[in-house]
Write an enzyme that holds these catalytic residues in place. Sequence first.
Site, PDB file in Angstrom:
ATOM      1  N   LYS A  70       2.302  -3.695   6.668  1.00 47.68           N
ATOM      2  CA  LYS A  70       2.646  -3.787   5.240  1.00 47.68           C
ATOM      3  C   LYS A  70       4.156  -3.714   5.060  1.00 47.68           C
ATOM      4  O   LYS A  70       4.742  -4.468   4.272  1.00 47.68           O
ATOM      5  CB  LYS A  70       1.967  -2.661   4.440  1.00 47.68           C
ATOM      6  CG  LYS A  70       0.451  -2.781   4.342  1.00 47.68           C
ATOM      7  CD  LYS A  70       0.011  -3.940   3.468  1.00 47.68           C
ATOM      8  CE  LYS A  70      -1.480  -4.027   3.283  1.00 47.68           C
ATOM      9  NZ  LYS A  70      -1.930  -5.326   2.748  1.00 47.68           N
TER      10      LYS A  70
ATOM     11  N   TYR B 204      -1.386  -0.727  10.775  1.00 45.54           N
ATOM     12  CA  TYR B 204      -1.698  -1.297   9.450  1.00 45.54           C
ATOM     13  C   TYR B 204      -0.537  -1.055   8.484  1.00 45.54           C
ATOM     14  O   TYR B 204      -0.061  -1.965   7.800  1.00 45.54           O
ATOM     15  CB  TYR B 204      -3.003  -0.678   8.925  1.00 45.54           C
ATOM     16  CG  TYR B 204      -3.267  -0.929   7.464  1.00 45.54           C
ATOM     17  CD1 TYR B 204      -3.668  -2.178   7.017  1.00 45.54           C
ATOM     18  CD2 TYR B 204      -3.109   0.092   6.522  1.00 45.54           C
ATOM     19  CE1 TYR B 204      -3.909  -2.410   5.670  1.00 45.54           C
ATOM     20  CE2 TYR B 204      -3.351  -0.130   5.182  1.00 45.54           C
ATOM     21  CZ  TYR B 204      -3.743  -1.386   4.759  1.00 45.54           C
ATOM     22  OH  TYR B 204      -3.963  -1.606   3.429  1.00 45.54           O
TER      23      TYR B 204
ATOM     24  N   SER C 139       0.827  -1.215   0.000  1.00 43.89           N
ATOM     25  CA  SER C 139       0.000   0.000   0.000  1.00 43.89           C
ATOM     26  C   SER C 139       0.853   1.253   0.000  1.00 43.89           C
ATOM     27  O   SER C 139       1.942   1.275   0.588  1.00 43.89           O
ATOM     28  CB  SER C 139      -0.871  -0.017   1.254  1.00 43.89           C
ATOM     29  OG  SER C 139      -1.492   1.228   1.444  1.00 43.89           O
TER      30      SER C 139
HETATM   31  C1  UD1 Z   1      -6.912   5.174   3.591  1.00 44.42           C
HETATM   32  C2  UD1 Z   1      -5.922   4.703   4.607  1.00 44.42           C
HETATM   33  C3  UD1 Z   1      -4.822   3.947   3.889  1.00 44.42           C
HETATM   34  C4  UD1 Z   1      -5.417   2.794   3.101  1.00 44.42           C
HETATM   35  C5  UD1 Z   1      -6.473   3.317   2.126  1.00 44.42           C
HETATM   36  C6  UD1 Z   1      -7.205   2.170   1.449  1.00 44.42           C
HETATM   37  C7  UD1 Z   1      -6.020   6.354   6.437  1.00 44.42           C
HETATM   38  C8  UD1 Z   1      -5.323   7.461   7.145  1.00 44.42           C
HETATM   39  N1  UD1 Z   1      -5.392   5.844   5.347  1.00 44.42           N
HETATM   40  O1  UD1 Z   1      -6.253   6.065   2.708  1.00 44.42           O
HETATM   41  O2  UD1 Z   1      -3.914   3.465   4.826  1.00 44.42           O
HETATM   42  O3  UD1 Z   1      -4.414   2.126   2.378  1.00 44.42           O
HETATM   43  O4  UD1 Z   1      -7.439   4.087   2.846  1.00 44.42           O
HETATM   44  O5  UD1 Z   1      -8.003   2.650   0.415  1.00 44.42           O
HETATM   45  O6  UD1 Z   1      -7.088   5.908   6.831  1.00 44.42           O
HETATM   46  N2  UD1 Z   1     -12.192  11.665   3.528  1.00 44.42           N
HETATM   47  C9  UD1 Z   1     -13.210  12.547   3.826  1.00 44.42           C
HETATM   48  N3  UD1 Z   1     -14.333  12.049   4.396  1.00 44.42           N
HETATM   49  C10 UD1 Z   1     -14.484  10.726   4.693  1.00 44.42           C
HETATM   50  C11 UD1 Z   1     -13.444   9.837   4.380  1.00 44.42           C
HETATM   51  C12 UD1 Z   1     -12.304  10.359   3.808  1.00 44.42           C
HETATM   52  O7  UD1 Z   1     -13.107  13.743   3.589  1.00 44.42           O
HETATM   53  O8  UD1 Z   1     -15.538  10.345   5.237  1.00 44.42           O
HETATM   54  C13 UD1 Z   1     -10.995  12.194   2.856  1.00 44.42           C
HETATM   55  C14 UD1 Z   1      -9.721  11.885   3.605  1.00 44.42           C
HETATM   56  O9  UD1 Z   1      -9.444  12.919   4.530  1.00 44.42           O
HETATM   57  C15 UD1 Z   1      -8.718  11.830   2.433  1.00 44.42           C
HETATM   58  C16 UD1 Z   1      -9.533  11.323   1.251  1.00 44.42           C
HETATM   59  O10 UD1 Z   1     -10.891  11.562   1.589  1.00 44.42           O
HETATM   60  O11 UD1 Z   1      -8.257  13.110   2.150  1.00 44.42           O
HETATM   61  C17 UD1 Z   1      -9.349   9.852   0.995  1.00 44.42           C
HETATM   62  O12 UD1 Z   1      -9.606   9.153   2.192  1.00 44.42           O
HETATM   63  P1  UD1 Z   1      -9.730   7.565   2.250  1.00 44.42           P
HETATM   64  O13 UD1 Z   1     -10.671   7.093   1.239  1.00 44.42           O
HETATM   65  O14 UD1 Z   1     -10.002   7.197   3.686  1.00 44.42           O
HETATM   66  O15 UD1 Z   1      -8.300   7.077   1.805  1.00 44.42           O
HETATM   67  P2  UD1 Z   1      -6.851   7.458   2.416  1.00 44.42           P
HETATM   68  O16 UD1 Z   1      -6.971   8.214   3.666  1.00 44.42           O
HETATM   69  O17 UD1 Z   1      -6.065   8.075   1.324  1.00 44.42           O
END
Ligand code: UD1
Length: 350
Positions: free
Chosen positions: A164, A160, A136
């Site tokens: 990895k 997590y 990842s």
């Molecule tokens: C997350 C995990 C990462 C994992 C990946 C799998 C974290 C910190 N990282 O990545 O380890 O490999 O998922 O796909 O959890 N966001 C919102 N609202 C939400 C959810 C997310 O605004 O309800 C934003 C987050 O702040 C981020 C973006 O959307 O900026 C993507 O978030 P997310 O889909 O959770 O992925 P990652 O954080 O990049």
Amino acid sequence: MKVLVTGGAGFIGSHTCLSLLEKGYEVVVIDSFVNSHKKSLKRVIDILKLNKNINNVNIEIMELDIRNENALDKLFFEYQSNGNSIDAVIHLAGLKSVKDSLLNPLTYWDVNVNGSINLLKVMNRYKCRTIVFSSSATIYGISSNESLKENAEIKPINPYGRNKVAIEDLLNDTFFSDKNEWKIANLRYFNPIGAHPSGIIGEDPMDVPNNVFPYITRVAAGILDKLTIFGNDWPTLDGTAIRDYIHVMDLAEGHIAALNKLIECDHQIMNINLGTGIATSVLELVETFERVNSIKVPFEFADRRLGDSCKVIADNSLALSFLAWSPKRDLEEMCVDGWKWQLLNPTGYK
Ligand code: UD1
């Protein structure tokens, strides 16, 4: 060619099994089904029968936890005794919630790392030494504004991510213990979203999703009230954080490309980013989803989420040149396909 897919019933696993079967591989799936559904693989078979008019889909499915070394050994033994050995492994089994890993680190280390140790021990015993591992982008320490190359600093910040890294280290040590035997690909995924364009298979988180895309589809479907966007004060054009979203079918095809490369090449270990290299902010993702699907996604802004980064983008040049793979589906397709899956399956596989 017989390929064992661990964790083959999950989101990435089911799409990868479909790609493998489409390419004519024989597939054996093991899955503990703690965070996946048996139905996903039945649906994979349905898609193949629908599209290709195939009656005999070459897949066997077994419930097996990779922590059970005896059961793994028995599996490899039985295939070998029947003169039908497992040739390669795509290793996707593992727990995957960052949040959960902070609450239950021992379980995460046990399933993800001990499970991988068992798998490698058994593979070694049966001289099956070709493996594609699901790593990842979460392993990178993200401090710069640049897109991430495979040689960027490794600095995970949660259990997590550390799992990895530990598994990549394990694979590295295993490779260097006998360089003339092993063929290993660590695939570092960026943000996989979307679903198969049929809408027959897709992502089905067990609880309220942590990831942004399944959250968006549930808000659009009226299952959840509104999306909370974590932070609108990031140093980006619209203030929301930037990610590299990749269509899950492109990711699935990346596994096949990596496997094919391992089969044809000399013994080696490779670390490869699977992303599109395209930057998308959370607001851009929401706006694209709304536009292509003609549906509203109510949202509100909140503080930044702990542990989040401003920008996580792949430098995917190695995958493009070395694997002869390239992502083919754009953000609009990711949004259309993901929404189709949600519409056709309001309660997922349940
Ligand atoms: C997350 C995990 C990462 C994992 C990946 C799998 C974290 C910190 N990282 O990545 O380890 O490999 O998922 O796909 O959890 N966001 C919102 N609202 C939400 C959810 C997310 O605004 O309800 C934003 C987050 O702040 C981020 C973006 O959307 O900026 C993507 O978030 P997310 O889909 O959770 O992925 P990652 O954080 O990049």
